[in-house]
Design an enzyme around this catalytic site. Structure first.
Site, PDB file in Angstrom:
ATOM      1  N   SER A   1      -1.819   5.171   5.076  1.00 35.75           N
ATOM      2  CA  SER A   1      -0.725   4.476   4.414  1.00 35.75           C
ATOM      3  C   SER A   1      -0.634   4.954   2.971  1.00 35.75           C
ATOM      4  CB  SER A   1      -0.951   2.956   4.428  1.00 35.75           C
ATOM      5  OG  SER A   1       0.020   2.286   3.646  1.00 35.75           O
TER       6      SER A   1
ATOM      7  N   TYR B   1      -6.444  -4.437   2.876  1.00 38.45           N
ATOM      8  CA  TYR B   1      -5.625  -3.528   3.678  1.00 38.45           C
ATOM      9  C   TYR B   1      -5.644  -2.119   3.094  1.00 38.45           C
ATOM     10  CZ  TYR B   1      -1.525  -1.351   5.768  1.00 38.45           C
ATOM     11  OH  TYR B   1      -0.679  -0.479   6.406  1.00 38.45           O
TER      12      TYR B   1
END
Length: 264
Positions: A144, A157
């Site tokens: 990501s 995350y």
């Protein structure tokens, strides 16, 4: 659609929705035999039926909790019993939860790492060994942009995705002598149900509309690089540039992130 993936076997995790679903259908449209992995059996069977219509090839469904190593092991054995080879592994499964770390439940962080990192590593190790024996194959891991550029309310995350990125970088070096390729896909926000868990207030989604990616467009770009030597695919371009600039000017990057990017 072309038949560029005819007789190729593509394994996709997170296949029941979002980017995983889109990649299944994109590869099926190019003739691939697809293997779908996620927890929701009913959704997997619906998507598998659609994949068969598109490809005219087999499509297999393996309901699996990627947070549990015993289920991953069982699924892998069933896959090997179903197909003769594995050409592509797309690790698209994962989830996040956006909140200030000091207010967060450590159980959520543990679960994120269990699925986003350890489950990915466990399945990759099993499939990677098959590819090493074949002397061919490609592993595509979803990291990501959050693993490259820090924003508030995403500590756990972002850490999980940074781990995926670095894991992929090392794996690429280790598997290169065996003819196995590794590509990391790092995305900004995507229109998927990821935000049903990650952003329950809806504020983040509202604030990042301009950067939102379409999962079908992402799938097309990812599949376009199947078989290539590309190391990373970073999307959208604006956030990919931001990630590069952050590495060059981290102090300024922190300020910009606090002022503009931490919109959760």
């Amino acid at each position: 659609m072309s038949d560029s993936l005819r007789n190729k076997v593509v394994v996709v995790t997170g296949a029941s929705s979002g980017i995983g679903r889109s990649i299944v259908l994109e590869t099926a449209g190019r003739g691939a035999t697809t293997i779908l992995i996620a927890r929701n059996k009913e959704k997997l069977e619906e998507i598998s039926a659609e994949a068969k219509e598109l490809s005219g090839a087999d499509s297999f469904v393996f309901p699996t909790d990627l947070g549990k190593s015993d289920e991953i092991e069982k699924t892998f054995k069933e896959i090997i019993a179903s197909v003769q080879h594995i050409d592509f592994l797309v690790n698209a499964a994962g989830f996040g939860k956006f909140e200030n770390f000091m207010d967060s439940n450590m159980k959520d962080a543990t679960n994120m790492f269990q699925v986003n990192v350890l489950g990915l590593m466990y399945l990759t190790r099993l499939v990677g060994r098959v590819m090493m024996e074949q002397k061919t194959g490609q592993i595509i891991n979803f990291g990501s942009i959050a693993g490259k550029v820090p924003t508030t309310k995403s500590a756990a995350y972002s850490a999980s995705k940074a781990a995926v990125i670095q894991f992929s970088n090392v794996l690429r070096l280790e598997l290169k002598p065996f003819g196995v390729k590794v590509m990391t896909v790092n995305l900004g926000p995507v229109y998927t149900n990821f935000f049903n868990i990650a952003d329950q207030t809806g504020e983040y989604v509202k604030n990042v509309q301009e950067f939102m990616l379409d999962p079908d467009d992402v799938a097309w770009q990812v599949v376009h690089y199947f078989g290539s030597n590309k190391r990373e695919l970073n999307l959208p371009l604006s956030l990919a540039v931001a990630a590069k600039l952050y590495n060059l000017f981290p102090t300024i990057g922190d300020k910009i992130s606090l002022d503009f990017a931490s919109r959760k």
